[in-house]
Motif scaffolding. Structure first.
Motif, short mmCIF file in Angstrom:
data_model
loop_
_atom_site.label_atom_id
_atom_site.label_comp_id
_atom_site.label_asym_id
_atom_site.label_seq_id
_atom_site.Cartn_x
_atom_site.Cartn_y
_atom_site.Cartn_z
N LEU A 7 52.46 51.33 56.52
CA LEU A 7 52.30 49.91 56.24
C LEU A 7 50.80 49.66 56.09
CD1 LEU A 7 54.80 48.64 58.94
CD2 LEU A 7 55.23 49.02 56.51
N ILE A 8 50.40 49.16 54.92
CA ILE A 8 48.99 49.06 54.57
C ILE A 8 48.56 47.60 54.54
CG2 ILE A 8 47.27 49.65 52.81
CD1 ILE A 8 48.66 52.12 53.95
N GLY A 9 47.44 47.30 55.22
CA GLY A 9 46.89 45.95 55.22
C GLY A 9 45.99 45.71 54.01
N THR A 10 45.31 44.58 54.03
CA THR A 10 44.38 44.23 52.96
C THR A 10 43.04 44.90 53.23
OG1 THR A 10 45.48 42.10 52.70
CG2 THR A 10 43.28 42.30 51.76
N PRO A 11 42.49 45.60 52.25
CA PRO A 11 41.24 46.32 52.48
C PRO A 11 40.03 45.40 52.57
CG PRO A 11 42.00 46.65 50.22
CD PRO A 11 43.05 45.85 50.92
N VAL A 12 39.06 45.84 53.37
CA VAL A 12 37.74 45.21 53.43
C VAL A 12 36.80 46.12 52.66
CG1 VAL A 12 35.85 44.51 54.96
CG2 VAL A 12 38.23 44.13 55.65
N VAL A 13 36.14 45.59 51.64
CA VAL A 13 35.36 46.40 50.71
C VAL A 13 33.88 46.05 50.79
CG1 VAL A 13 35.11 47.11 48.30
CG2 VAL A 13 37.36 46.40 49.15
N THR A 14 33.04 47.09 50.87
CA THR A 14 31.59 46.93 50.83
C THR A 14 31.09 47.69 49.61
OG1 THR A 14 31.51 46.86 53.25
CG2 THR A 14 29.43 47.28 52.08
N PHE A 15 30.52 46.96 48.65
CA PHE A 15 30.09 47.55 47.38
C PHE A 15 28.61 47.92 47.37
CE2 PHE A 15 33.66 44.87 45.97
CZ PHE A 15 34.34 45.74 45.14
N ASN A 16 28.29 48.92 46.56
CA ASN A 16 26.94 49.21 46.11
C ASN A 16 27.08 49.82 44.73
OD1 ASN A 16 24.19 49.52 45.86
ND2 ASN A 16 24.11 51.41 47.05
N MET A 60 25.58 34.58 43.82
CA MET A 60 26.27 35.73 44.39
C MET A 60 27.21 36.33 43.35
SD MET A 60 28.25 36.27 47.93
CE MET A 60 29.61 35.18 48.00
N GLU A 61 27.14 37.64 43.21
CA GLU A 61 27.95 38.35 42.22
C GLU A 61 29.42 38.36 42.65
OE1 GLU A 61 28.29 42.77 40.22
OE2 GLU A 61 26.81 42.38 41.76
N THR A 62 30.29 38.05 41.72
CA THR A 62 31.73 38.12 42.01
C THR A 62 32.28 39.44 41.48
OG1 THR A 62 33.87 37.12 41.64
CG2 THR A 62 32.23 36.74 39.94
N ARG A 63 33.10 40.08 42.26
CA ARG A 63 33.66 41.38 41.89
C ARG A 63 35.17 41.33 42.02
NH1 ARG A 63 29.52 46.12 42.87
NH2 ARG A 63 31.08 47.04 41.57
N VAL A 64 35.76 40.25 41.55
CA VAL A 64 37.19 40.04 41.72
C VAL A 64 38.00 41.17 41.10
CG1 VAL A 64 39.14 38.51 41.18
CG2 VAL A 64 36.94 37.54 41.91
N GLU A 65 37.69 41.55 39.88
CA GLU A 65 38.45 42.61 39.20
C GLU A 65 38.32 43.94 39.95
OE1 GLU A 65 41.04 44.50 36.84
OE2 GLU A 65 40.64 42.34 36.77
N ASP A 66 37.10 44.25 40.40
CA ASP A 66 36.91 45.48 41.17
C ASP A 66 37.72 45.45 42.46
OD1 ASP A 66 35.15 46.72 39.36
OD2 ASP A 66 33.41 45.73 40.23
N ARG A 67 37.70 44.32 43.15
CA ARG A 67 38.46 44.19 44.41
C ARG A 67 39.97 44.35 44.15
NH1 ARG A 67 35.54 42.77 48.76
NH2 ARG A 67 33.52 41.80 48.36
N LEU A 68 40.45 43.79 43.06
CA LEU A 68 41.87 43.94 42.74
C LEU A 68 42.23 45.39 42.45
CD1 LEU A 68 42.50 40.77 40.53
CD2 LEU A 68 43.43 41.25 42.80
N GLN A 69 41.38 46.07 41.68
CA GLN A 69 41.64 47.48 41.37
C GLN A 69 41.63 48.33 42.64
OE1 GLN A 69 39.21 49.21 38.29
NE2 GLN A 69 39.48 47.43 36.95
#
Length: 191
Positions: free
Chosen positions: A68-77, A1-10
């Protein structure tokens, strides 16, 4: 599974950067969106740069906001992503002694261009809201409140009374507008 940690942080930094609006940091706010970015929220629809100009006007008015902003849920393509983020909008008109608290979800289409993630389109789904009376009860015009969906009626009322009218119906939790927004976003994600 591809990790996209840097993208998620940005992307997380991008989404939580919305606090720049509450702080009146206008140039930093402009930098959250691509130059062709658009926004559709209760009181404004159109190019993001114009939204910032209108936000400056709002910032100089009697109406104040806090997001007040929560943690985003991200779906990549690839270099595109859909980002859904719980948020709470607190509004207060200091002259009217009337405020509101609205729970929403920002629904963002973001894109990585030249190595940088920015928002292409921001929309919102409104979940629930209520009035706030910071200095005691004030009279509310029930007929005006009734013009808006219950989920954001308090926000729309305070916006209207503050000089920022809401001109159409927006997505609410479970509505057909929310389903269409998400369907359109999924189509954009895979193109």
């Amino acid at each position: 599974m591809e990790t996209r940690v840097e993208d998620r942080l940005q992307i997380t930094d991008l989404i939580t950067g919305w606090m720049r609006r509450d702080l009146g940091q206008w140039e930093e706010l402009r930098d959250l969106f691509h130059a062709d970015g658009v926004i559709e929220i209760t009181w404004y629809e159109g190019p993001f740069n114009e939204f910032v100009d209108r936000s400056m006007e709002m910032g100089a008015s009697d109406f104040r906001t806090k997001h007040l902003i929560g943690t985003p849920v991200v779906t990549f393509n690839g270099d595109r992503a859909i980002v859904e983020t719980n948020a709470m909008i607190v509004g207060d008109n200091v002259k009217l002694n009337l405020g509101c608290e609205t729970h929403n979800r920002f629904y963002d289409l973001v894109e990585k261009r030249d190595g940088v993630w920015k928002i292409v389109k921001r929309q919102s789904v409104y979940d629930m809201g209520s009035f706030i009376f910071p200095c005691g009860l004030v009279e509310i015009e029930a007929d005006v409140v009734a013009r808006y969906p219950r989920e954001y009626a308090a926000l729309a009322y305070v916006l209207e009374k503050s000089g920022f009218p809401v001109d159409r119906v927006f997505a609410t939790r479970g509505s057909e507008l929310e389903r269409k927004m998400k369907s359109d976003a999924r189509a954009w994600l895979i193109t």
